[in-house]
Design an enzyme around this catalytic site. Structure first.
Site, mmCIF file in Angstrom:
data_model
loop_
_atom_site.group_PDB
_atom_site.id
_atom_site.type_symbol
_atom_site.label_atom_id
_atom_site.label_comp_id
_atom_site.label_asym_id
_atom_site.label_seq_id
_atom_site.Cartn_x
_atom_site.Cartn_y
_atom_site.Cartn_z
ATOM 1 N N GLU B 52 0.874 -1.174 0.000
ATOM 2 C CA GLU B 52 0.000 0.000 0.000
ATOM 3 C C GLU B 52 0.902 1.211 0.000
ATOM 4 O O GLU B 52 1.747 1.373 0.880
ATOM 5 C CB GLU B 52 -0.876 0.034 1.252
ATOM 6 N N ASP B 63 -6.377 9.055 10.153
ATOM 7 C CA ASP B 63 -5.066 8.563 10.558
ATOM 8 C C ASP B 63 -4.605 9.117 11.888
ATOM 9 O O ASP B 63 -4.881 10.262 12.238
ATOM 10 C CB ASP B 63 -4.036 8.897 9.477
#
Lengths: 413, 275
Positions: B52, B63
């Site tokens: 990724e 995040d």
């Protein structure tokens, strides 16, 4: 100013008050751009709001609180000396700064806290810029006995100390946010991070008419009491509708609250005033997302955003902590593109001048946010005939800005 | 159905070999483009089965601190979307098997804009997309055209995705499904393996897609434990955290940076192979 090609789109519209559609869109704007963790909750919220809207008991409770807790209706006040001074339009101020807690933010918070209770949520979070929304959230949480945490940019904590103290007195926990520039955008990111972590028991009271659907709609609905009252009050005072409406725009909740009930009255000219900061030509020196930005996706909705060529979000700047947000509510973006509302900037300096003018002529110390609206009024009103009825939303009082403005003006306090 | 992709082939191979995959996340351009290219090229040999590659964004709302900092380092170093795509194209000259999934937020794609992004991503050799803030309700914008162009659109499913919601999440998803093991942001709380197992079983009952588990996986032991209940394990924050620790006091890459990340990948891969 709207271009003629923008205007041509109007022809197809029967109403400007029909949005959003069932997916939360106002034209291309709005929507629900959130992480999957939040999607089920957003859908629950939509359902709960639709049920509440249809429940007379919900409306009765909100009406009661608006009247006896908040002090509504707020007066529609003829600003005689301002009118004389500017020598044009007859200027009325919608006195939403007289509400309990000192701004229009309480209108939305009362509605949302009732919704949170209906949904069985036991913890409240919110973001705040100038602290007006934070204070209003802390207030309703105290009133309804729910714990709350307020996310506020560390820069804003510094420049809005009186509001931070008020939140503490109301037993709210204030979390200073140091990521980014430490202003409203970063506070909203942190609030979203908290929400996604505590989704099971937490309700997020968004303070402006932005974010994922249904927030732009429900915040607008709770704030529309401003415009509904103005319709009645102007009818009583002058026997007709106003001709001109002016309000400041950060996320745009006070503005959409004033504008929405008038959107289908063609004779009413409507102006939203964005924060022009150091000037629209100064890169990253303003917070005028509709004058100086372009469409993008942030914080759950598609709307005009301050961003660079790569789609990275800019911080923006305004003297007013309540306006320096790089986005704007999606309905405003749509009203801009359809040409129904005209959006203009006012600079920091123009707002400071208007702030002083209002204090000295009317004995009203405005918040720096509506001082931006007033700055535009000082330009617009002289160009209008004396029988033009102009309403400006005085959406907040300036107590919170006293120290900051004294600093800008070099006053020794 | 889309035609077979590198992701499909990789999961088929893992299945044949009877082992669990390691999915590694790094942010493109972190801490600088050159170091990031070396990391990317080194990942397959170190043991990454699927890569990724984060597209940095100024406001990474889902995040935690580690990936926020990583994203900001990359942006500060001047990383642009074109650089990220060029990194993939360069990688493809040396490795035509390891799948690369671009992961990030919608706005940098939206302004690219979408159609051009899909064309350039396919040309660069990208295999899949994870766009955190694009739910199924917005599939017509990017997911449907990207899938038509041969990309896998990988969706996140979470502990809040109930049985009523799951079919919406599965629709138009291809490649694999990414199960977010906690309600929260990346790199914070540790997942509870028993809880994850229950959810993965529920998801498996509804789809034949492989399921990767991530968010909060930091150590080889955790990876090993989760590998027993899923098809692959995703590690991100721990890797960018190791990267951050290797930087000098001015935040610049050092001789330790590349080994710091690749060594951790190696020990995670070894633990998963032992699972």
């Amino acid at each position: 100013m709207a271009t003629s090609s923008d205007k041509s789109k109007d022809a197809k519209l029967n109403t400007f008050r029909g949005g959003p559609d069932e997916r939360g869109h106002f034209g291309i704007f709005g929507g629900r751009f959130v992480a999957e963790t939040l999607m089920p909750l957003i859908l629950d919220l939509e359902k709960a709001y639709n049920e509440a809207k249809a429940d007379p008991a919900f409306k009765a409770q909100l009406d009661y609180l608006n009247t006896y807790y908040s002090g509504r209706p707020s007066p529609l006040y003829f600003a005689e000396r301002l009118t004389e001074h500017l020598g044009g339009a007859k200027i009325y101020l919608k006195r939403d700064e007289l509400n309990h807690t000192g701004s229009h933010k309480i209108n939305n918070c009362l509605g949302q806290i009732l919704l949170a209770k209906r949904m069985g949520k036991t913890r409240i979070i919110a973001e705040t810029g100038a602290g007006q929304h934070g204070v209003a959230v802390a207030t309703v949480c105290a009133r309804f006995g729910l714990p709350c945490e307020i996310f506020m940019g560390a820069t804003d904590v510094q420049r809005q100390k009186p509001n931070v103290a008020r939140m503490h007195m109301l037993k709210a926990k204030v979390n200073p946010v140091t990521s980014g520039a430490g202003t409203l955008k970063d506070a909203m990111n942190e609030a979203l991070r908290d929400w996604v972590t505590n989704v099971h028991d937490t309700y997020y009271i968004i303070g402006t008419a932005a974010g994922p659907h249904p927030y732009p709609e429900l915040v607008r609905d709770f704030q529309s009491i401003i415009g509904k009252e103005v319709r009645e009050q102007m009818q009583a005072a002058e026997g007709r509708l106003p001709d001109t409406l002016v309000a400041c725009i950060g996320g745009g909740s006070n503005a959409i609250g004033l504008f929405h009930p008038f959107l289908d009255d063609e004779s009413v000219k409507i102006y939203g005033v964005e924060a022009g900061g150091h000037g629209i030509d100064v890169e990253n020196g303003h917070a005028a997302s509709m004058t100086g930005g372009r469409p993008g996706v942030l914080h759950g909705n598609r709307t005009y955003l301050l961003q660079d060529a790569e789609g990275q979000i800019l911080e923006g700047h305004s003297i007013s902590a309540g306006l320096d947000y790089p986005g704007v509510g999606p309905e405003h973006s749509w009203l801009r593109d359809t040409g129904r509302v005209t959006y203009v900037p006012a600079t920091d300096k123009e707002a400071l001048d208007a702030f002083q003018l209002c204090a000295q002529l009317e004995g009203i110390i405005p918040a720096l946010e509506p001082a931006h609206a007033l700055a535009f009024v000082t330009k617009l009103a002289p160009t209008l005939p004396k029988d033009n009825l102009l309403v400006m939303n005085m959406c907040g009082r300036g107590d919170k800005d006293v120290f900051a403005v004294a600093g800008y003006l070099g006053m020794d306090i | 159905m889309t035609k077979e992709t590198r992701i499909d082939r990789r999961f088929a191979k893992l299945k044949r070999e009877g082992r669990k995959g390691l999915v590694t996340f790094i942010t493109a351009g972190d801490p600088d483009l050159e170091t990031s290219k070396k990391l990317l090229l080194g990942l397959p040999k170190a043991g990454a089965d699927v890569i990724e590659l984060g597209m940095p964004f100024s406001d990474p709302m889902a995040d935690g601190p580690a990936i926020q900092a990583s994203s900001l380092r990359a942006l500060k170093a001047g990383q642009k979307m074109r650089d990220t795509l060029a990194m993939v194209a360069e990688f493809r000259k040396q490795d035509d098997d390891t799948p690369i999934v671009l992961m990030g937020y919608y706005n940098p794609i939206y302004v690219y804009p979408n159609a051009q992004f899909i064309t350039d991503a396919v040309a660069a050799g990208v295999d899949g997309l994870i766009v955190v803030d694009l739910p199924p309700e917005a599939d017509d914008e990017l997911c449907v055209p990207a899938t038509a162009a041969g990309l896998n659109f990988i969706r996140l499913t979470t502990p809040t995705t109930d049985s009523k919601r799951l079919p919406a999440v599965l629709s138009n998803t291809s490649g694999f499904l990414y199960y977010v093991s906690i309600t929260g942001i990346t790199g914070t709380a540790a997942p509870d393996v028993n809880n994850v197992q229950k959810h993965v079983q529920r998801i498996k009952a509804a789809t034949t897609l492989p399921v990767a588990v991530g968010f909060g996986v930091k150590t080889p032991d955790q990876a090993k434990a989760l590998g027993q209940v899923a098809d692959a394990v995703v590690v991100g924050s721990a890797l960018v955290g190791a990267l951050e620790k290797s930087l000098d006091s001015d935040g610049r890459s050092t001789s330790k940076t590349v080994p710091a990340v690749l060594d951790l990948v190696g020990s995670l891969a070894a633990a998963l192979r032992a699972a």
